[in-house]
Write an enzyme that holds these catalytic residues in place. Structure first.
Site, PDB file in Angstrom:
ATOM      1  N   ASP A 161      17.292  27.055 -29.497  1.00  0.00           N
ATOM      2  CA  ASP A 161      15.969  26.976 -28.853  1.00  0.00           C
ATOM      3  C   ASP A 161      16.060  26.510 -27.402  1.00  0.00           C
ATOM      4  OD1 ASP A 161      14.608  27.689 -31.226  1.00  0.00           O
ATOM      5  OD2 ASP A 161      14.738  25.635 -31.954  1.00  0.00           O
ATOM      6  N   CYS A 169       3.364   1.698   2.794  1.00  0.00           N
ATOM      7  CA  CYS A 169       4.588   0.898   2.632  1.00  0.00           C
ATOM      8  C   CYS A 169       5.622   1.681   1.816  1.00  0.00           C
ATOM      9  CB  CYS A 169       4.287  -0.414   1.914  1.00  0.00           C
ATOM     10  SG  CYS A 169       3.198  -1.536   2.803  1.00  0.00           S
ATOM     11  N   CYS A 203       0.840  -1.198   0.000  1.00  0.00           N
ATOM     12  CA  CYS A 203       0.000   0.000   0.000  1.00  0.00           C
ATOM     13  C   CYS A 203       0.877   1.250   0.000  1.00  0.00           C
ATOM     14  CB  CYS A 203      -0.933   0.014   1.198  1.00  0.00           C
ATOM     15  SG  CYS A 203      -0.056  -0.021   2.771  1.00  0.00           S
ATOM     16  N   ASP A 211       8.934  27.379 -32.761  1.00  0.00           N
ATOM     17  CA  ASP A 211      10.043  27.848 -33.580  1.00  0.00           C
ATOM     18  C   ASP A 211       9.641  27.574 -35.035  1.00  0.00           C
ATOM     19  OD1 ASP A 211      12.724  28.591 -34.367  1.00  0.00           O
ATOM     20  OD2 ASP A 211      13.088  26.455 -34.663  1.00  0.00           O
TER      21      ASP A 211
END
Length: 800
Positions: free
Chosen positions: A690, A85, A82, A486
């Site tokens: 870029d 844990c 779970c 771009d």
């Protein structure tokens, strides 16, 4: 002061003995540091210091002008059931000296650990063991899959046997609605329930004991307490029953709850394996052997025996064993599972091929360019694994809840027991209602809600050529309302082509044929555009005589006695010629930002034969991409360093209103930051220039075929240079985030409704067990619906 420990720190930047001395002196100044030694050869420093002194040691190295690089490690974690844990494993690993950051994924049972310095994996494994779980270094892909299959088979047998033993116990309950009142003898119920409780259910006791020993609680503790209470109550009622009477026993509740929980865990495990299917599919693409060619002889060797620039033979229908370059042969390559490209890609000498792709009809000789972790396939797998291991920011809420969930449920169960008893109910009723509270409260669904959705979403995206770097990028991308493109290489192909041409005094076909003759053999990009146009129109390009380059102006040559030249306006002016009727067209095309080339005939009667306008062509699908973004309510913007005329033409063709042209690379990031003030911005680019803008945006999207720098700066990488993958990436991000929210809603609402119902006696333990098993399975199944997603594929528009 904390206990002393020995740190082994890798040091970057040392070049000489004085560097090592400087690092050593810096480390000795740290409070509590002793036994300091720096080895220049291995570039490591060993320091004995307090366990909490690591940040100070790293800072001391940095102040001295050097650095301690961060490293990463993955562990396979066993025994987690779970969210609490996963949180416990994280906290245990964070206490190990040298650990900087830990992320534990319940869905794939992996811990991703970032380390400062050299940390022995045995220390990490020991920390997990002390917390009550198991840990090991991950096995290689196929070995890991085989191990998972074995565990799944074992679970399947356990589930089948538990159901087989529990079915006779629950049969009387199923027959009651039909008026059949029948009950197994007490001894038979005991015989059937005991192996379910203590043999098949032993895993819950073992895990619960480990959790208690570690001072925590988990789902196993709730199941163990609840079913033990029901089993114990049954023994008590049986022992105090008078001879010949049939006591009311609860063996069936305990056995059925364990059987249902085991069934739920098995179904959950199966579903979780499906969420990781993308990784397994990619790993399956890795060939293990190759046909190496040495002195013309072929021999079958393992991939590990190959080296860079070795030659390998790839037969028709085989997978390319490595990344490489075609040296000999022609074929097609199926790259669908790697780039998402549905159509085979033609391959000929000089073309790059990607390991894992399928060779088509031809025999190819390939030179090795990348091996091991440097191949495209290995990098894709690494990106997908990192994304699936990461936690989305929304998971922090779940982590906080999981820390208090089990203790809160234990308190509620105790309150239920005491409340019913004080209200005058029999102790049996009070205990059974408390058991129902323990059984129905399952933190599994909470722990699985986010990671299963992320694994399914990133997996299906990868199959379609969209690589999402991390869960944070996924979560941010769903809110994007502005996309900045771009131009060159992103919306356009990045290579010129003839967009306009006009002949004067000759036919259009002859104009192109003469220009092609002059450009034949040239490597100039404009020459390639002319020759490509000749090929498209099926024109034969004749040989030119006395070809000569006119520096800064163009090219000239003789054809059938005619003195021809092709070049820019400077060539036109030097020849003393006027554009004539072509002047109007030239002025309009220059305003569009086109590059012009004039074809002239020199000699006794010089004249202008025609004009070509070159421009970058739109990528197929660019128009569809902008249109899809608009349909999603996302505005598109164009950001380019090109001239305004060229940018305006592309923007008009695509229907983009906001254009930022002639922007220097350094200013692109500033433009993106300005746009972020009024929205959530995604930046799409492909080049080195870029990278700053990609990093500045809320989410960066790097186009396939771009530079590594752009891909490193981006949160999402598109494996193909298809602009339509941009709206697809944002769509899968939105759908994945929606699944996360749906899963968290159902996980929370299930507990908010189920626990009160159980506390008020409206749910018996059997129904509570069924509901608990169903909650985890439903969350994982909901996430798996993402696997059906496919990007929109509208017909491609012809690029203008």
């Amino acid at each position: 002061m904390s206990a002393s420990t020995t740190f082994d720190l890798p040091i970057q930047g040392m070049t000489c003995a004085s560097c090592a001395g400087r690092v050593e002196r810096a480390l000795r100044k740290v409070a509590g540091a002793e036994h300091v030694s720096v080895n220049l050869a291995t570039e490591h420093a060993r320091v004995q210091a307090p366990a909490d002194a690591l940040p100070a040691l790293v800072d001391a190295v940095s102040q001295a002008g050097y650095s301690v690089p961060a490293q990463s490690l993955e562990l396979q974690i066993g025994g987690m059931t779970c969210a609490s844990c996963a949180g416990r494993v994280e906290r245990a690993l964070n206490k190990v000296p040298g650990v900087q950051r830990v992320s534990v994924n319940l869905a794939n049972e992996r811990a991703h650990i970032e380390l400062l310095g050299q940390v022995d994996s045995a220390l990490l494994i020991d920390a997990v063991t002390q917390a009550g779980y198991t840990a090991s270094l991950p096995q290689a892909g196929k070995a890991d899959q085989a191990d998972a299959e074995r565990r799944l088979r074992k679970e399947r047998w356990s589930v089948g046997l538990a159901i087989l033993l529990a079915l006779p116990l629950v049969l009387p309950m199923l027959l009651q609605p039909f008026g059949i009142h029948w009950m197994l003898p007490a001894w038979a119920q005991f015989v059937l329930a005991t192996p379910v409780q203590f043999i098949l259910g032993a895993r819950f006791y073992v895990a619960a004991w480990k959790a208690v020993r570690a001072g925590a609680g988990n789902m196993d503790l709730l199941v163990a307490l609840g079913t033990s209470a029901g089993y114990g109550l049954s023994l008590y009622e049986w022992a105090r029953a008078t001879a010949g009477s049939m006591p009311h026993l609860y063996f069936e509740a305990s056995a059925v709850v364990i059987a249902l929980v085991l069934l739920g865990k098995y179904l959950e495990s199966r579903a979780k394996r499906q969420t990781a299917s993308a990784i397994r599919a990619l790993e399956a693409l890795r060939p293990e052997r190759a046909l190496q060619v040495i002195d013309g002889q072929e021999r079958d060797v393992p991939i590990s025996a190959l080296r860079l620039h070795d030659l390998v033979r790839v037969l028709p229908g085989e997978r390319f064993p490595v990344d490489g370059e075609v040296i000999e042969g022609q074929s097609h390559a199926d790259e669908a599972l790697i780039s998402g490209e549905s159509l085979p890609v033609p391959k000929q000498p000089g073309d790059r091929v990607t390991g894992g792709a399928i060779n088509g009809e031809g025999r190819l000789l390939v030179s090795v360019l990348a091996l091991g972790t440097e191949t495209v396939l290995a990098r894709i797998i690494r990106l997908v694994e990192d994304a699936q291991a990461a936690k989305a920011p929304i998971q922090k809420l779940v982590d906080r809840v999981s820390q208090v969930f089990v203790p809160a449920v234990l308190v509620l169960a105790l309150a239920t027991l005491v409340g019913w008893w004080l209200a005058g109910a029999p102790i049996e009723t009070a205990l059974i209602n408390a058991v129902a509270v323990l059984v129905i409260a399952c933190p599994c669904a909470l722990g699985l809600a986010t990671p299963t959705a992320i694994m399914a979403g990133t997996g299906v995206a990868a199959r379609h050529g969209i690589l999402i770097k991390d869960a944070e990028a996924l979560e941010r991308a769903h809110a994007v309302n502005r996309v900045v493109f771009d131009k060159t290489g992103t919306l356009t192909s990045g290579s010129p082509r003839i967009v306009h041409s006009k002949a004067q005094g000759i036919e259009a076909g002859e104009l192109l044929q003469l220009a092609g003759a002059l450009q034949r053999g040239s490597e100039h990009p404009l020459a390639k555009a002319v020759l490509d146009a000749c090929q498209e129109q099926g024109l034969t390009v004749p040989d030119i005589d006395d070809s000569q380059s006119l520096t800064g102006r163009g090219i000239a040559g003789h054809l059938n006695g005619r003195d021809l030249a092709l070049g820019n306006r400077r060539l036109l002016e030097e020849s003393g010629l006027q554009p004539g009727e072509l002047a109007t067209s030239a002025q309009a095309w220059e305003a569009e930002g086109r590059t012009l080339s004039w074809l002239i005939e020199r000699g006794a009667q010089p004249r202008v034969l025609g004009l070509f306008a070159f421009g970058d062509s739109l990528k197929p699908g660019a128009d569809a991409a902008v249109r899809q973004l608009s349909q999603q309510g996302i505005s598109s913007h164009l950001l380019t360093g090109d001239n305004r005329g060229s940018a305006k033409v592309v923007a008009q063709a695509l229907g983009i209103n906001d254009v930022y042209a002639e922007v220097l690379p350094a200013d692109k990031a500033a433009t993106v930051l300005e746009l972020k003030k009024s929205g959530v911005v995604a930046m799409v680019g492909d080049g080195i220039n870029d990278a700053p803008a990609l990093a500045a945006a809320d989410i960066g999207i790097a186009m396939g075929g771009g530079t590594d720098v752009a891909m490193q700066a981006a949160g999402i990488t598109l494996m193909r240079g298809d602009p339509r993958l941009v709206p697809a990436a944002l769509e899968i991000s939105r759908k994945t985030y929606a699944k996360i929210r749906q899963n968290l809603f159902w996980a929370f609402i299930y507990n908010l409704i189920g626990i009160p119902l159980a506390a008020f006696g409206l749910l018996n333990p059997v129904l509570a067990g069924a509901a608990m098993a169903l909650s985890s399975v439903s969350v994982v199944s909901n996430a798996l619906l993402l696997k059906t997603w496919k990007p929109q594929t509208p017909p491609q528009d012809d690029a203008p």
